[in-house]
Write an enzyme that holds these catalytic residues in place. Structure first.
Site, mmCIF file in Angstrom:
data_model
loop_
_atom_site.group_PDB
_atom_site.id
_atom_site.type_symbol
_atom_site.label_atom_id
_atom_site.label_comp_id
_atom_site.label_asym_id
_atom_site.label_seq_id
_atom_site.Cartn_x
_atom_site.Cartn_y
_atom_site.Cartn_z
ATOM 1 N N ASN A 206 -2.696 -19.699 5.512
ATOM 2 C CA ASN A 206 -1.754 -19.461 6.619
ATOM 3 C C ASN A 206 -1.877 -20.581 7.639
ATOM 4 O O ASN A 206 -2.620 -21.542 7.435
ATOM 5 C CB ASN A 206 -2.022 -18.091 7.250
ATOM 6 C CG ASN A 206 -3.435 -18.010 7.772
ATOM 7 O OD1 ASN A 206 -3.806 -18.709 8.707
ATOM 8 N ND2 ASN A 206 -4.249 -17.182 7.144
ATOM 9 N N ASP A 275 -5.168 -11.088 3.701
ATOM 10 C CA ASP A 275 -5.381 -9.690 3.341
ATOM 11 C C ASP A 275 -5.497 -9.502 1.828
ATOM 12 O O ASP A 275 -6.046 -8.518 1.370
ATOM 13 C CB ASP A 275 -4.232 -8.833 3.890
ATOM 14 C CG ASP A 275 -4.447 -8.529 5.365
ATOM 15 O OD1 ASP A 275 -5.598 -8.231 5.746
ATOM 16 O OD2 ASP A 275 -3.478 -8.611 6.149
ATOM 17 N N LYS A 285 -5.459 -26.381 -13.700
ATOM 18 C CA LYS A 285 -4.203 -26.403 -12.960
ATOM 19 C C LYS A 285 -3.126 -25.660 -13.743
ATOM 20 O O LYS A 285 -2.906 -25.960 -14.923
ATOM 21 C CB LYS A 285 -3.806 -27.876 -12.768
ATOM 22 C CG LYS A 285 -2.658 -28.082 -11.841
ATOM 23 C CD LYS A 285 -2.463 -29.583 -11.606
ATOM 24 C CE LYS A 285 -1.179 -29.819 -10.856
ATOM 25 N NZ LYS A 285 -0.836 -31.224 -10.761
ATOM 26 N N PRO A 301 -11.618 -7.719 1.500
ATOM 27 C CA PRO A 301 -12.306 -6.831 2.448
ATOM 28 C C PRO A 301 -11.779 -7.058 3.852
ATOM 29 O O PRO A 301 -11.294 -8.150 4.175
ATOM 30 C CB PRO A 301 -13.771 -7.273 2.347
ATOM 31 C CG PRO A 301 -13.746 -8.629 1.735
ATOM 32 C CD PRO A 301 -12.508 -8.709 0.890
ATOM 33 N N VAL A 304 -13.642 -7.817 9.849
ATOM 34 C CA VAL A 304 -14.083 -7.326 11.162
ATOM 35 C C VAL A 304 -14.482 -5.854 11.092
ATOM 36 O O VAL A 304 -15.458 -5.443 11.738
ATOM 37 C CB VAL A 304 -13.010 -7.607 12.249
ATOM 38 C CG1 VAL A 304 -11.755 -6.783 12.069
ATOM 39 C CG2 VAL A 304 -13.575 -7.371 13.638
ATOM 40 N N PHE A 320 -8.174 -9.679 16.993
ATOM 41 C CA PHE A 320 -6.910 -10.276 17.428
ATOM 42 C C PHE A 320 -5.827 -9.729 16.514
ATOM 43 O O PHE A 320 -6.095 -9.456 15.343
ATOM 44 C CB PHE A 320 -6.952 -11.804 17.314
ATOM 45 C CG PHE A 320 -7.661 -12.475 18.446
ATOM 46 C CD1 PHE A 320 -9.026 -12.288 18.630
ATOM 47 C CD2 PHE A 320 -6.974 -13.278 19.334
ATOM 48 C CE1 PHE A 320 -9.687 -12.884 19.685
ATOM 49 C CE2 PHE A 320 -7.617 -13.884 20.394
ATOM 50 C CZ PHE A 320 -8.984 -13.682 20.575
ATOM 51 N N LYS A 334 -4.249 -1.125 14.857
ATOM 52 C CA LYS A 334 -5.353 -1.938 14.291
ATOM 53 C C LYS A 334 -6.647 -1.710 15.066
ATOM 54 O O LYS A 334 -7.727 -1.687 14.490
ATOM 55 C CB LYS A 334 -4.997 -3.434 14.321
ATOM 56 C CG LYS A 334 -3.967 -3.810 13.265
ATOM 57 C CD LYS A 334 -3.664 -5.292 13.274
ATOM 58 C CE LYS A 334 -2.609 -5.621 12.227
ATOM 59 N NZ LYS A 334 -2.117 -6.982 12.311
ATOM 60 N N LYS A 338 -9.630 -0.339 12.733
ATOM 61 C CA LYS A 338 -10.735 -1.262 12.466
ATOM 62 C C LYS A 338 -11.970 -0.937 13.313
ATOM 63 O O LYS A 338 -12.965 -1.658 13.259
ATOM 64 C CB LYS A 338 -10.271 -2.706 12.711
ATOM 65 C CG LYS A 338 -9.225 -3.172 11.693
ATOM 66 C CD LYS A 338 -8.599 -4.497 12.098
ATOM 67 C CE LYS A 338 -7.471 -4.895 11.164
ATOM 68 N NZ LYS A 338 -7.907 -5.773 10.070
HETATM 69 O O1 PMT Z 1 -6.029 -20.793 14.935
HETATM 70 P P1 PMT Z 1 -4.854 -21.028 15.877
HETATM 71 O O2 PMT Z 1 -3.838 -21.981 15.274
HETATM 72 O O3 PMT Z 1 -5.325 -21.466 17.243
HETATM 73 O O4 PMT Z 1 -4.068 -19.651 16.064
HETATM 74 C C1 PMT Z 1 -4.671 -18.587 16.719
HETATM 75 C C2 PMT Z 1 -4.286 -17.245 16.038
HETATM 76 C C3 PMT Z 1 -2.802 -16.988 16.187
HETATM 77 C C4 PMT Z 1 -4.684 -17.279 14.548
HETATM 78 C C5 PMT Z 1 -5.138 -16.117 16.757
HETATM 79 O O5 PMT Z 1 -4.852 -16.080 18.139
HETATM 80 C C6 PMT Z 1 -4.897 -14.748 16.157
HETATM 81 O O6 PMT Z 1 -3.974 -14.051 16.523
HETATM 82 N N1 PMT Z 1 -5.773 -14.355 15.185
HETATM 83 C C7 PMT Z 1 -5.618 -13.130 14.386
HETATM 84 C C8 PMT Z 1 -4.804 -13.483 13.187
HETATM 85 C C9 PMT Z 1 -4.523 -12.344 12.229
HETATM 86 O O7 PMT Z 1 -4.327 -12.650 11.100
HETATM 87 O O8 PMT Z 1 -4.540 -11.118 12.679
HETATM 88 P P2 PMT Z 1 -4.292 -9.793 11.743
HETATM 89 O O9 PMT Z 1 -3.342 -8.996 12.546
HETATM 90 O O10 PMT Z 1 -3.943 -10.093 10.360
HETATM 91 O O11 PMT Z 1 -5.730 -9.148 11.724
HETATM 92 C C10 PMT Z 1 -6.211 -8.267 12.742
HETATM 93 C C11 PMT Z 1 -7.695 -8.513 12.953
HETATM 94 O O12 PMT Z 1 -8.422 -8.169 11.763
HETATM 95 C C12 PMT Z 1 -8.065 -9.921 13.287
HETATM 96 O O13 PMT Z 1 -9.109 -9.854 14.224
HETATM 97 C C13 PMT Z 1 -8.563 -10.492 11.944
HETATM 98 O O14 PMT Z 1 -9.555 -11.503 12.139
HETATM 99 C C14 PMT Z 1 -9.151 -9.270 11.295
HETATM 100 N N2 PMT Z 1 -9.057 -9.252 9.834
HETATM 101 C C15 PMT Z 1 -7.835 -9.192 9.225
HETATM 102 C C16 PMT Z 1 -7.772 -9.086 7.848
HETATM 103 C C17 PMT Z 1 -8.978 -9.068 7.105
HETATM 104 N N3 PMT Z 1 -8.944 -8.976 5.782
HETATM 105 N N4 PMT Z 1 -10.156 -9.165 7.726
HETATM 106 C C18 PMT Z 1 -10.223 -9.248 9.076
HETATM 107 O O15 PMT Z 1 -11.315 -9.354 9.651
#
Ligand code: PMT
Length: 396
Positions: A206, A275, A285, A301, A304, A320, A334, A338
């Site tokens: 991403n 995810d 390849k 998994p 967080v 986040f 979330k 979480k």
């Molecule tokens: O890196 P930059 O270019 O500066 O951009 C910053 C950002 C936009 C990436 C950052 O500010 C941000 O929003 N990060 C969270 C990105 C995200 O993918 O969030 P999510 O909504 O998918 O996940 C929610 C939370 O669960 C996050 O804290 C994530 O780290 C965590 N997570 C998600 C999926 C997973 N399998 N494991 C996780 O730990």
């Protein structure tokens, strides 16, 4: 009142340092100016002394107060060193540790936050040596306010114009007045994207650049914490002073972060973790054929959520939520699912904030109280805003 040393170097943009000095004074700072001898060809000592009411240094042996060794005295007293405009010459000297005039000598003796705002001809900025120096300064935690694109003094067009005075002043003001409210705390940050292999040369990933994670790491260090960053592949290195563990996949991120989590007081999950991963990545390849290609994805998994299960009692867990909307319902869901104490909602549909950008805007949602909105800030200012709030939830 914060003490700022403003270094001015020999660029035609030197005259704009007068407005910058004024803007910093309006922001509540005492400003003392040090000109390089080349800057003095464009602007005068008298200008800055009249404007700031403070002595202005130029020459390496200038001593406004006899016997105090001005270069050490100014370096010790400064809360922030700003160099604007910064020529290629000063950038390369700072990176190499050269101290051959008053400004570079102060810079070498100075240990606090530093901001530089380059201004020069586009070819000089693009030069490999200048770029290497900028990379070295960033790795040492120096804040860079990037020059703007446009027509520069020599008539060429490109990147090299000094950034606006208000941009430099707000970046500078974001670097002062830091509290040491994370002193003695251990902070674990997951940062950047993950890469989930499809075959030996391709992956799912991403747009996360790691900028927000690096800003949080820098801010936590400045607030006195011991910082570990577990990061996916990024072009923005975490700051010097943080321990860094580099990973590629979500599973590797979980394994590395799990080593650190039981000792952490504060866990900040800013990483954009994939995810899903490809169930069976191909070796070698995958070759193109006329047939459709189906990839089976299996869930990764939740890093967080897993870290929350092994965190010590009293540890604060912050996630986040990057969402293409300003609706907070998904972020709240979330937070619950979480097991987080806070979630910072990040509306990534807005241009200029979120992924890859230098600025961000967060809405911090806790378990109690109304959500708080940061407003649009540089990522370092945004990181400070967030850390000041979540630090209050740490047990005394
Ligand atoms: O890196 P930059 O270019 O500066 O951009 C910053 C950002 C936009 C990436 C950052 O500010 C941000 O929003 N990060 C969270 C990105 C995200 O993918 O969030 P999510 O909504 O998918 O996940 C929610 C939370 O669960 C996050 O804290 C994530 O780290 C965590 N997570 C998600 C999926 C997973 N399998 N494991 C996780 O730990």
């Amino acid at each position: 009142m914060s003490n700022v040393v403003l270094g001015v170097t020999g660029s035609i943009a030197a005259y704009r340092a007068a407005d910058l000095a004024r803007e910093l004074m309006r922001g509540g700072c005492t400003v003392r100016v040090c000109l390089t001898p080349s800057a003095e060809k464009f602007v005068t000592r008298v200008l800055f002394e009249s404007l700031t009411g403070q002595p202005c240094l130029v020459w390496a042996f200038d001593e406004p107060e006899a016997g105090r060794m001005a270069h050490i005295d100014w370096a010790r007293q400064a809360d922030l060193l700003v160099i604007a405009p910064a020529t290629a010459n000063i950038l390369n000297k700072l990176a190499a540790g050269v101290a051959d005039d008053m400004l570079s000598t102060i810079a070498l003796a100075y240990t606090g936050p530093m901001l530089v705002a380059p201004a020069m001809n586009p070819a000089m900025l693009a030069n490999d040596t200048t770029q290497e120096s900028l990379r070295r300064l960033v790795a040492r935690g120096v804040e860079i306010v990037q020059p703007a694109e446009g027509e520069v003094a020599c008539g060429e067009h490109g990147q090299g114009k000094l950034a606006s005075v208000s941009e430099i002043a707000s970046a500078a003001l974001a670097l002062i007045g830091w509290t040491r409210s994370l002193r003695g705390r251990r902070v674990l940050i997951t940062s950047g994207p993950t890469r989930e292999p499809i075959d030996s040369v391709r992956f799912l990933s991403n747009r996360s650049s790691g900028k927000m994670g690096a800003a949080l790491a820098k801010a936590a260090l400045w607030m006195g914490a011991e910082v570990t960053v577990v990061t996916g592949p990024t072009s923005v290195p975490p700051p010097l002073g943080a321990s860094v563990v580099k990973v590629e996949t979500a599973q590797e991120m979980l394994a590395a972060a799990s080593e650190e989590a039981p000792a952490a007081d504060l866990i900040l999950a800013v990483a954009a973790v994939a995810d899903y991963r490809v169930a069976e990545p191909s070796r070698g390849k995958i070759r193109r054929t006329a047939e459709d290609l189906l990839l089976r994805l299996v869930p990764n998994p939740d890093v967080v959520a897993e870290l929350g299960r092994i965190a010590k009692p009293g540890a604060v867990l912050v996630g986040f939520a990057a969402e293409p909307t300003d609706d907070l319902a998904v972020a709240r869901e979330k937070l619950e699912r979480k097991g987080l104490h806070f979630i910072a909602a990040n509306d990534v549909s807005r241009p200029g904030i979120g992924f890859e950008s230098d600025e961000n805007e967060l809405v911090l949602i806790g378990r109690q109280g109304p959500p708080e909105r940061s407003g649009t800030l540089s990522k370092i200012a945004c990181a400070r805003w967030l850390l000041e709030r979540v630090a209050r939830a740490l047990p005394g």
